[in-house]
Scaffold this active site. Structure first.
Site, short mmCIF file in Angstrom:
data_model
loop_
_atom_site.label_atom_id
_atom_site.label_comp_id
_atom_site.label_asym_id
_atom_site.label_seq_id
_atom_site.Cartn_x
_atom_site.Cartn_y
_atom_site.Cartn_z
N HIS A 7 -2.80 3.25 -4.22
CA HIS A 7 -2.16 2.63 -3.08
C HIS A 7 -0.97 2.04 -3.53
O HIS A 7 -0.46 1.02 -3.08
CB HIS A 7 -3.34 1.59 -2.64
CG HIS A 7 -4.31 2.17 -1.99
ND1 HIS A 7 -4.38 2.75 -0.59
CD2 HIS A 7 -5.64 2.46 -2.48
CE1 HIS A 7 -5.61 3.48 -0.46
NE2 HIS A 7 -6.41 3.20 -1.37
N ASP A 17 0.83 -1.21 0.15
CA ASP A 17 0.01 0.15 -0.08
C ASP A 17 0.82 1.29 -0.05
O ASP A 17 2.04 1.24 -0.38
CB ASP A 17 -0.94 0.00 1.39
CG ASP A 17 -2.34 0.73 0.75
OD1 ASP A 17 -2.10 1.99 0.35
OD2 ASP A 17 -3.42 -0.04 0.94
N GLU A 70 -9.81 3.64 -4.80
CA GLU A 70 -9.29 4.77 -4.37
C GLU A 70 -7.95 5.42 -5.02
O GLU A 70 -7.09 5.55 -4.47
CB GLU A 70 -9.06 4.86 -2.88
CG GLU A 70 -10.48 4.26 -2.32
CD GLU A 70 -10.21 4.36 -0.59
OE1 GLU A 70 -10.86 4.77 0.07
OE2 GLU A 70 -8.96 3.87 -0.22
C1 ACM Z 1 -11.05 -0.05 0.27
O1 ACM Z 1 -11.64 0.04 1.46
N1 ACM Z 1 -10.37 0.84 -0.09
C2 ACM Z 1 -11.40 -1.03 -0.60
#
Ligand code: ACM
Ligand code: ZN
Length: 724
Positions: free
Chosen positions: A447, A384, A511
């Site tokens: 991420h 991440d 995201e």
């Molecule tokens: C997530 O909770 N960003 C998949």
């Protein structure tokens, strides 16, 4: 919030050596909290939200010595020092009245504790697992909760000043080693202690009444069909067991031996006497995970369509043997038959060692617990923005440079560690013996700051950025217009697919920036790619087409070269789902959209909606994590209320539903024990909604059946939230 600080060597030494005295935590600077080794607090201590206690636990990560004797504090809140492994000494407030549940759970370096005379109650599992605790002094007569002083392996003396034994539960001192512990009580009081519940354990093993298991009160997930033969003579289990296993069930035979030994103690196979546990395969069963279980006067027969089915049958037998959870094992189990099969075939938990590293042994220990509830997949979020946690031999810099950082939001502590490929192979093998599949995740295109911090050439602007030390969404993305991005991902997936045999591989996809994909708009390489693909570069929404292009290339590679099924977190802007992929419905309030997209694209979908399945959220107001980014509460009842088919009907369930998943994102979870605390008991609710059909289960029934499960967890020293 990000804070980088430097302390001189002299300042570190001085902070470490001298006890600091302050009224309350707000009198200290963040860096001083992080460096504090010895501390005395004298003011009024708060207990809610970002309280003094939360700060002591989460911000003073190296605190060894704490003096609260003069603090104005009457209640030590639940989880006050939960799994603070560094804490060695504490003086409790002189005016303290209550110590709430799990306050010192697994403070395994704590050496001694004096409970002041003012204390009136000590909650459940308050000192459970304090393995280094040698001495307990109880000055008054507090009521001692269940398992309050359980599993204290190093205990040597318990001194109680009261002639009248404080009220204790039979389980309060569970697991003490009588030959090692000296109980010191006032002259003439010994006889009273010998007879008193809880205390009698210091003199002899407590006698327990014979217990006949009531499977209808202890099974979770609840089986499809169960027929208990009331009136028939039950089977005595405290005897020799002969485990007979058909060919191909060697692992299940080993598991049966392990399970029976854990429950019953030394079990001996004896051909002359005892009962038979017969394990075999039955091809007439229709589901790969299906099993039947039958108990008669002579023994137990478990048949599965596959070894996995046999193993789930064993896990059911384990719960029947556990009964009420008051002791390791019941004495008698009734004659019965069970026919069982799961509603959904993937019942997963996701853990996030990227944000907070989970040491390898703790990660391994997560698996047997999952298997008890027939959870069958463990999803590893390996990378991440905050860290890269998996060894990639082609790119050793990833773990050398990006697996270690200082700080997560306000918690200024080291967050370091990674898994070697060898460890991951071992994990896969170990998990397979529990029929749990390990599913790896490598995120793209967002991420990915940890990788970008090592290889700036992965991004549009090619600038070096540090790993992230806060939660939230980063705007640093992989550049889809750059050949190196594909070379990098190709090399990473080559090794990942070699390590993890699972058919599934998760590609993230969630995201990617806020606004999403925005950094691609002005990138010359992205613009050139858009021109090449015939995508107009002026409309920002067209970045989603680039996202599609990036995913298509990687999906093709994974499918065609490595024969994998790619997975990703669904974002509504994806619109199209590539054939054969599995999407995850995760955003609160947007599940229907994700499901409609799955149906429209003829795709399979994993149900993990935030409202039901995000177990990193607190289970009740004030529960851990008390300080977070604004997480909503996901109660146990909310978790249980998940309808895996989301009211979409049988066709959807048959064609599209892939399974159910619970997430344990770790931005706010800072010890391995706290992952367990966040997971349970909600993961058991998830297991039941994923396994059992709606007609055999109910919330009221679940709560009743959960009680023995939670007692058993406490007895085994597994931490879980009690806030339901
Ligand atoms: C997530 O909770 N960003 C998949
Ligand atoms: Zn770019």
């Amino acid at each position: 919030m990000k804070r980088i600080f430097l302390l001189s060597a002299a300042a570190i030494v001085s902070a470490a050596l001298s006890a600091q005295t302050v009224a309350k935590m707000s009198d200290m600077k963040p860096e001083t909290k992080a460096m504090a080794v010895s501390l005395k607090l004298t003011g009024e201590l708060t207990t809610e939200g970002n309280s003094d206690y939360r700060q002591l636990r989460d911000l003073c990560f190296q605190l060894r010595d704490l003096d609260l004797s003069d603090a104005n504090s009457t209640g030590l809140p639940k989880n006050a020092f939960h799994s603070r492994h560094q804490l060695e000494r504490i003086k409790l407030p002189k005016i303290l009245k209550t110590i709430e549940s799990q306050a010192f759970f697994a403070c395994d370096k704590l050496q001694e504790i004096t409970i002041p005379a003012s204390v009136t109650s000590i909650g459940e599992a308050a000192f459970s697992g304090c393995k280094g605790l040698e001495s307990i002094v109880i000055e008054g007569t507090p009521v001692l909760g269940e398992y309050a002083f359980a599993r204290l392996e190093g205990l040597k003396t318990v001194k109680v000043n009261s002639k009248v034994p404080p009220r204790a539960d039979v389980s309060t001192f569970y697991g003490i080693n009588r030959s090692q512990v000296k109980l010191i009580v006032p002259k003439g009081a010994e006889a009273a202690y010998k007879k008193a519940p809880g205390w009698s354990r210091f003199f002899a093993e407590p006698k327990t009444a014979k217990e006949v298991s009531d499977p209808s009160m202890c099974l979770a997930p609840y089986p499809m069909e169960m027929n208990v033969m009331k009136g028939a003579k039950g089977m005595d289990v405290q005897t020799a067991w002969n485990i007979v296993a058909a060919e191909g069930l060697q692992n299940e035979q080993n598991q049966a031996r392990r399970m029976l030994t854990e429950r019953i103690g030394n079990i001996v196979n004896s051909r002359q006497r005892g009962i038979v546990l017969n394990l075999s395969l039955d091809q007439t069963l229709t589901d790969n995970e299906a099993y039947t279980l039958a108990v008669n006067a002579k023994g137990v027969t478990i048949k599965g369509k596959t070894a996995q089915g046999v193993f789930w049958g064993l896990m059911t037998l384990d719960q029947i043997l556990r009964g009420s959870g008051n002791k390791e094992c019941v004495d008698i189990i009734p004659q019965l038959t069970i026919k069982d099969a799961p509603r959904t075939h993937v019942r997963e938990l996701m853990v996030d060692p990227a944000r907070t590293f989970i040491p390898f042994d703790d990660l391994k220990a997560f698996i047997p617990e999952m298997a008890r509830y027939k959870l069958n997949a463990l999803h590893l979020h390996l990378v991440d923005d905050q860290a890269w946690r998996i060894e990639i031999k082609k790119y050793p810099q990833l773990t050398e440079l990006a697996s270690s950082r200082w700080g997560q939001d306000d918690m200024l502590a080291p967050y370091k560690g990674y898994y070697t490929q060898e460890q991951m192979r071992e994990l896969v093998k170990y998990a397979a013996t529990y029929h749990v599949e390990i599913v790896p995740e490598i995120e793209m295109p967002g991420h990915e700051v940890a990788a970008i911090s090592v290889f700036p050439e992965l991004t549009c602007h090619q600038r070096q950025v540090p790993v992230r030390t806060t939660c939230g969404v980063s705007n640093e993305l992989l550049c889809p217009g750059n050949d190196f991005t594909y070379e990098f991902l190709g090399n990473v997936f080559k090794e990942i697919t070699d390590i993890f045999p699972s058919k599934y591989i998760h590609l993230g996809g969630d995201e990617a920036g806020n606004p999403a994909l925005d950094c691609w708009t002005d990138c010359p390489k992205c613009k050139a790619l858009k021109r090449k693909l015939g995508i107009p570069s002026t409309d920002r929404s067209e970045n989603w087409k680039l996202q599609g292009y990036l995913f298509d290339r990687i999906i093709e590679l994974l499918r065609d070269t490595y024969h994998k099924t790619p997975m990703f977190w669904y974002e509504s802007d994806f619109k199209e789902i590539q054939p054969g992929c599995v999407t995850f419905a995760w955003r609160s309030g947007q599940t229907k959209e994700a499901l409609d997209a799955a149906v429209r694209n003829n795709a399979r979908i994993m149900l993990c909606p935030g409202e039901h399945c995000y177990f990193d959220y607190p289970m009740a107001k004030g529960d851990m994590p008390e300080v977070n980014w604004g997480m909503p509460v996901t109660s146990l009842k909310d978790a249980y209320a998940l309808d895996p088919a989301w009211g979409m009907g049988a066709e959807f369930e048959k064609n599209n539903l892939f399974g159910v998943a619970g997430t344990l994102w770790s931005e706010c979870i800072n010890t391995p024990e706290r992952i367990s605390y966040q997971a349970y008991p909600r993961a058991i609710a998830l297991a039941e909604v994923g396994w059992s059909t709606a007609n055999v289960r109910s919330w009221e029934g679940f709560v009743k059946r959960l009680k023995p499960t939670m007692k058993d967890m406490m007895r085994r020293g597994v931490t879980a939230s009690l806030e339901y």
